[in-house]
Design an enzyme around this catalytic site. Structure first.
Site, PDB file in Angstrom:
ATOM      1  N   HIS A 155       7.623 -31.202 -26.054  1.00 47.96           N
ATOM      2  CA  HIS A 155       7.338 -31.970 -25.193  1.00 47.96           C
ATOM      3  C   HIS A 155       5.974 -31.571 -24.602  1.00 47.96           C
ATOM      4  O   HIS A 155       5.611 -32.137 -23.435  1.00 47.96           O
ATOM      5  CB  HIS A 155       8.464 -31.918 -24.208  1.00 47.96           C
ATOM      6  CG  HIS A 155       9.725 -32.417 -24.689  1.00 47.96           C
ATOM      7  ND1 HIS A 155      10.165 -33.755 -24.889  1.00 47.96           N
ATOM      8  CD2 HIS A 155      10.643 -32.017 -25.123  1.00 47.96           C
ATOM      9  CE1 HIS A 155      11.313 -33.768 -25.438  1.00 47.96           C
ATOM     10  NE2 HIS A 155      11.684 -32.726 -25.401  1.00 47.96           N
TER      11      HIS A 155
ATOM     12  N   GLU B 150       0.457  -9.624 -17.775  1.00 45.41           N
ATOM     13  CA  GLU B 150       0.205  -8.847 -16.534  1.00 45.41           C
ATOM     14  C   GLU B 150      -0.615  -7.380 -17.003  1.00 45.41           C
ATOM     15  O   GLU B 150      -1.428  -6.965 -16.299  1.00 45.41           O
ATOM     16  CB  GLU B 150       1.335  -8.430 -15.628  1.00 45.41           C
ATOM     17  CG  GLU B 150       2.437  -7.913 -16.274  1.00 45.41           C
ATOM     18  CD  GLU B 150       3.662  -7.765 -15.268  1.00 45.41           C
ATOM     19  OE1 GLU B 150       3.502  -7.834 -13.783  1.00 45.41           O
ATOM     20  OE2 GLU B 150       4.630  -7.449 -15.650  1.00 45.41           O
TER      21      GLU B 150
ATOM     22  N   GLU C 133      10.193 -13.386 -20.072  1.00 44.00           N
ATOM     23  CA  GLU C 133      10.036 -12.264 -19.647  1.00 44.00           C
ATOM     24  C   GLU C 133       8.810 -11.536 -20.457  1.00 44.00           C
ATOM     25  O   GLU C 133       7.860 -10.868 -20.136  1.00 44.00           O
ATOM     26  CB  GLU C 133      11.037 -11.269 -19.684  1.00 44.00           C
ATOM     27  CG  GLU C 133      10.870  -9.778 -19.289  1.00 44.00           C
ATOM     28  CD  GLU C 133      10.287  -9.369 -17.921  1.00 44.00           C
ATOM     29  OE1 GLU C 133      10.090 -10.259 -17.048  1.00 44.00           O
ATOM     30  OE2 GLU C 133      10.077  -8.234 -17.833  1.00 44.00           O
TER      31      GLU C 133
ATOM     32  N   CYS D  70       0.861  -1.304   0.057  1.00 52.44           N
ATOM     33  CA  CYS D  70       0.109   0.133   0.084  1.00 52.44           C
ATOM     34  C   CYS D  70       0.924   1.179  -0.015  1.00 52.44           C
ATOM     35  O   CYS D  70       2.127   1.154   0.157  1.00 52.44           O
ATOM     36  CB  CYS D  70      -0.853  -0.148   1.251  1.00 52.44           C
ATOM     37  SG  CYS D  70      -1.747  -1.685   1.415  1.00 52.44           S
TER      38      CYS D  70
ATOM     39  N   ASN E 196       0.668  -0.153   6.150  1.00 49.35           N
ATOM     40  CA  ASN E 196       1.262  -0.994   5.314  1.00 49.35           C
ATOM     41  C   ASN E 196       1.912  -2.140   5.955  1.00 49.35           C
ATOM     42  O   ASN E 196       3.049  -2.116   6.619  1.00 49.35           O
ATOM     43  CB  ASN E 196       2.107  -0.253   4.281  1.00 49.35           C
ATOM     44  CG  ASN E 196       2.890  -0.923   3.099  1.00 49.35           C
ATOM     45  OD1 ASN E 196       2.305  -2.062   2.664  1.00 49.35           O
ATOM     46  ND2 ASN E 196       3.903  -0.755   2.840  1.00 49.35           N
ATOM     47  N   GLY E 197       1.433  -3.265   5.356  1.00 50.32           N
ATOM     48  CA  GLY E 197       2.110  -4.587   5.901  1.00 50.32           C
ATOM     49  C   GLY E 197       1.009  -5.593   6.516  1.00 50.32           C
ATOM     50  O   GLY E 197      -0.079  -5.456   6.279  1.00 50.32           O
TER      51      GLY E 197
ATOM     52  N   LYS F  85       5.154 -10.007 -19.272  1.00 48.18           N
ATOM     53  CA  LYS F  85       4.867  -8.661 -19.727  1.00 48.18           C
ATOM     54  C   LYS F  85       3.351  -8.661 -20.421  1.00 48.18           C
ATOM     55  O   LYS F  85       2.530  -7.864 -20.131  1.00 48.18           O
ATOM     56  CB  LYS F  85       5.683  -7.820 -20.964  1.00 48.18           C
ATOM     57  CG  LYS F  85       7.150  -7.482 -20.266  1.00 48.18           C
ATOM     58  CD  LYS F  85       7.098  -6.462 -19.256  1.00 48.18           C
ATOM     59  CE  LYS F  85       6.905  -6.794 -17.929  1.00 48.18           C
ATOM     60  NZ  LYS F  85       7.700  -7.336 -16.907  1.00 48.18           N
TER      61      LYS F  85
ATOM     62  N   TRP G  86      -3.846  -1.779  -1.316  1.00 47.83           N
ATOM     63  CA  TRP G  86      -3.820  -3.033  -2.129  1.00 47.83           C
ATOM     64  C   TRP G  86      -4.316  -4.273  -0.920  1.00 47.83           C
ATOM     65  O   TRP G  86      -3.717  -4.557  -0.204  1.00 47.83           O
ATOM     66  CB  TRP G  86      -2.443  -3.484  -2.618  1.00 47.83           C
ATOM     67  CG  TRP G  86      -2.424  -4.680  -3.452  1.00 47.83           C
ATOM     68  CD1 TRP G  86      -2.805  -4.567  -4.910  1.00 47.83           C
ATOM     69  CD2 TRP G  86      -1.578  -5.911  -3.327  1.00 47.83           C
ATOM     70  NE1 TRP G  86      -2.652  -5.850  -5.334  1.00 47.83           N
ATOM     71  CE2 TRP G  86      -2.059  -6.790  -4.274  1.00 47.83           C
ATOM     72  CE3 TRP G  86      -1.161  -6.288  -2.179  1.00 47.83           C
ATOM     73  CZ2 TRP G  86      -1.513  -8.025  -4.382  1.00 47.83           C
ATOM     74  CZ3 TRP G  86      -0.728  -7.888  -2.250  1.00 47.83           C
ATOM     75  CH2 TRP G  86      -0.903  -8.553  -3.346  1.00 47.83           C
TER      76      TRP G  86
ATOM     77  N   LYS H 288       2.872  -2.746  -7.378  1.00 48.43           N
ATOM     78  CA  LYS H 288       4.345  -2.499  -7.862  1.00 48.43           C
ATOM     79  C   LYS H 288       5.082  -3.369  -7.119  1.00 48.43           C
ATOM     80  O   LYS H 288       6.095  -3.878  -7.827  1.00 48.43           O
ATOM     81  CB  LYS H 288       4.676  -0.941  -7.931  1.00 48.43           C
ATOM     82  CG  LYS H 288       6.097  -0.705  -8.439  1.00 48.43           C
ATOM     83  CD  LYS H 288       6.100  -0.950  -9.982  1.00 48.43           C
ATOM     84  CE  LYS H 288       7.706  -0.938 -10.569  1.00 48.43           C
ATOM     85  NZ  LYS H 288       7.700  -1.785 -11.634  1.00 48.43           N
TER      86      LYS H 288
ATOM     87  N   ARG I  45       1.436   1.894  -6.137  1.00 49.30           N
ATOM     88  CA  ARG I  45       1.523   0.799  -5.037  1.00 49.30           C
ATOM     89  C   ARG I  45       0.380  -0.140  -4.715  1.00 49.30           C
ATOM     90  O   ARG I  45       0.536  -1.064  -3.857  1.00 49.30           O
ATOM     91  CB  ARG I  45       2.346   1.525  -3.759  1.00 49.30           C
ATOM     92  CG  ARG I  45       3.433   2.025  -3.852  1.00 49.30           C
ATOM     93  CD  ARG I  45       3.931   2.843  -2.579  1.00 49.30           C
ATOM     94  NE  ARG I  45       4.229   1.857  -1.810  1.00 49.30           N
ATOM     95  CZ  ARG I  45       5.464   1.451  -1.263  1.00 49.30           C
ATOM     96  NH1 ARG I  45       6.554   1.706  -2.104  1.00 49.30           N
ATOM     97  NH2 ARG I  45       5.667   0.448  -0.363  1.00 49.30           N
TER      98      ARG I  45
END
Ligand code: M6R
Length: 609
Positions: free
Chosen positions: A505, A489, A482, A2, A100-101, A486, A74, A604, A27
């Site tokens: 396979h 998300e 990667e 957050c 935050n936590g 991208k 968040w 983030k 955030r």
């Protein structure tokens, strides 16, 4: 994670809080709120949704107070809703807290408080803390009430606290979650990172873990959580408020993609020694003996940073001849990894706050390892807790999808390989060739970025497809991972990254006209093999977008679309090959009208387990 912001000074707090929240919104963005003391009242406003919704909610309110706290959330405990949004207040509406936590023992404390007649308004763990502070706030000593409440808490926190009857005091405290104090002229700020602060001052204190800051209009002090005076250092920020603006781009992500020629350059500045064919990394000076002595490296990271670590493995083993393992931080922390005196642990993190990576760092340090960091955010928890390390100097990365941090991580890993490789088996000439190759990368990235419009055209053709396969081999297998991440998300399109040869396979069963493949097929030692994989796809009517080496005309026979990148050494190709994949994901998401900088469900940096 957050975002927290707090203000105390001579100016009206609310506009500063709202502006700080906007800068921190990357955030977390599922709900927002603020609290301010004015006219001897605690004014609290909260909304479900983004900071703009909060701005709208308060636009006709008279909020003139000069001390306040605010939060963008968040969700962890309790879904996104107005009651669950921060700030949280105590029973008597005298205390407001943003947090935050995660408070791990909140359920037990909640039950205890309920038995004592306290009623709760939300499902959050944070409200427990507000209620506890309120309970202990009996003699007007807010610092004592906060420290007493925090001593009951198990878990992590970065908090800001104000009290209705104490408009001259703002308190911040942290354990596990970051908190920065901004020092202005007759005013002080709190922020979960410097982006909430930089518009007002460049002087900051990165509050130490387990410390508390008291801020008044006349000054500030720092204490330990058991109320003893504590030391701190004032730092000067190396970037200004302009770094937090979009600079004419539609999204931060696009701006950050386009910044890469400069950010890669910044990562190398003063460090790349072209003539000596090596690198100089001052942050590792204290561990030079260890760097010579070790015979094994473990890279630990999450997400995009993990992909960079995987590239680091290829580099380090191939060039420096040092065995490397790459671990997900979330796995590493709960395994019993073997670490001996000759093992070096490197944690890689853009934010320097990722909870899993931080916990892995602590686990490795606990086992006696020398732990080094590769971080972007200066003063972050990981940067502070490691025994040494290298900063990326990429500037703030605001887009939730990491782009410029990835290429800066690759750059630093290349420098690290040069440094450690030259201590071992890289010759002067080979070192020079790599250094010269690195030196050319920024201008080569600039050249790729000129194909932005062309890549947008390709994106338009494929924007309605719902499944993609990304393939690469050797150095470019991590790049395929990667590229797929991208796309996933920011566009919510399913994409899988695979080593090209593994396709046969299993994933090959998925190939048909509706499942395009993005293949990194460069002129390197595995080129012919990758071409064979492409033919296997085409034989099953699959479409192919190829990332190819400039001048390779042959590849046009094997792909539906080709994006060319300039020639470089195979070991450096990930730095170039990833750029078109970032742009492709960006344009597909833009066409699909996705929230590119703030994709759903993401934040983030993930400061919770
Ligand atoms: O800040 P960190 O590098 O530790 O973050 C790790 C991941 O959470 C991060 O890379 C995430 O995967 C990004 N959203 C990727 O774009």
């Amino acid at each position: 994670m957050c975002g927290i912001v707090g203000y105390i000074g001579e100016r009206k707090a609310v506009p500063i809080l709202i502006e700080g929240l906007s800068a921190l919104e990357y955030r977390g963005y599922d709900s927002a709120g603020l609290a301010m003391v004015g006219d001897e009242q605690l004014h609290v406003h909260k909304v479900k949704g983004k900071v703009d919704a909060l701005r709208e909610r308060i636009k006709s309110e008279r909020l003139d107070g000069t001390v306040g706290i605010a939060h963008t959330r968040w969700a962890t405990h309790g879904g996104p809703s107005e009651p669950n949004a921060h700030p949280h207040t105590d029973h008597g509406n005298a205390i407001a807290v943003v947090h935050n936590g995660i408070i791990e023992n909140y359920a037990a404390i909640k039950e205890r408080l309920k038995r004592n007649g306290v009623s709760f308004k939300s499902e959050t763990d944070t409200e427990v803390l507000a209620q506890l502070i309120g309970k202990y706030y009996t003699d007007g000593d807010l610092v004592k009430a906060v420290t007493k409440a925090l001593s009951d808490i198990e878990g992590t926190f970065g908090i800001a606290v104000i009290a209705r009857d104490n408009p001259d005091l703002l308190i911040g405290a942290r354990r596990g979650s970051p908190l920065v104090v901004g020092i202005g002229e007759d005013e002080y700020l709190l922020g979960s990172d410097t982006s909430a602060i930089v518009a007002h001052t460049d002087k900051v204190i990165y509050l130490k873990d387990g410390h508390l800051a008291t801020l008044t209009r006349n000054g500030y002090s720092t204490l330990t959580l058991d109320n003893r005076p504590a030391s701190h250092k004032v730092h000067t920020l190396e970037y200004g408020a302009e770094a937090l603006a979009k600079g004419g781009f539609d999204h931060f992500m696009l701006k950050e993609i386009f910044e890469q020629p400069e950010t890669i350059q910044n990562a190398m500045r003063g460090r790349l020694l072209t003539e000596e064919g090596t690198a100089r990394l001052d942050g590792l000076n204290l561990v030079m003996t260890e760097l010579r002595r070790i015979n094994r490296i473990i890279f630990v990271a999450c997400g995009t940073s993990w992909h960079a670590a995987l590239c680091g493995e290829y580099l380090m083993e191939d060039l420096a001849g040092i065995p490397v393992e790459v671990e997900y931080a979330s796995e590493f922390r709960y395994r019993n990894p073997i670490i001996d005196s000759k093992t070096l642990v490197f944690v890689i993190s853009q934010s320097g706050e990722t909870a899993d990576t931080l916990a892995a760092l602590r686990e490795a340090a606990h086992k006696g390892a020398t732990v080094l960091g590769i971080c972007n955010v200066v003063g972050s928890s990981i940067a502070r807790e490691t025994h040494g390390g290298v900063y990326l100097h990429a500037g703030p990365e605001i887009g939730v999808a990491s782009t410029k941090a990835f290429t800066s991580q690759l750059t630093v890993l290349s420098l690290l390989t040069l440094l450690m490789g030259r201590m071992r088996r890289i010759s002067h000439d080979d070192g020079m060739a790599i250094a010269k190759g690195l030196d050319r990368i920024p201008s080569q990235v600039r050249k790729i970025l000129k194909q932005n419009d062309y890549i947008a055209e390709i994106a338009a053709i494929y924007s309605r497809h719902n499944n993609f396969l990304y393939l690469g081999r050797s150095y470019n297998y991590p790049v395929a991972l990667e590229g797929a991440l991208k796309l996933k998300e920011i566009s919510y399109v399913h994409a899988e990254g695979y080593p090209a040869a593994e396709m046969k396979h299993g994933p090959i069963a998925l190939i048909d006209t509706n499942m395009p493949s993005v293949v990194v097929a460069l002129k390197d030692s595995v080129y012919e093999k990758v071409i064979s994989n492409m033919e296997e796809i085409r034989a099953r009517s699959g479409k192919i977008i190829a990332i190819a080496t400039e001048g390779d005309k042959t590849i046009q026979k094997h792909a539906d679309h080709v994006v060319y990148i300039p020639k470089t050494l195979p070991v450096l190709t990930p730095l170039l090959a990833v750029i078109p994949l970032q742009l492709l994901a960006y344009h597909i998401a833009a066409i699909r009208k996705c929230e590119i900088d703030q994709p759903r469900n993401l934040a983030k940096s993930v400061t919770v387990e």
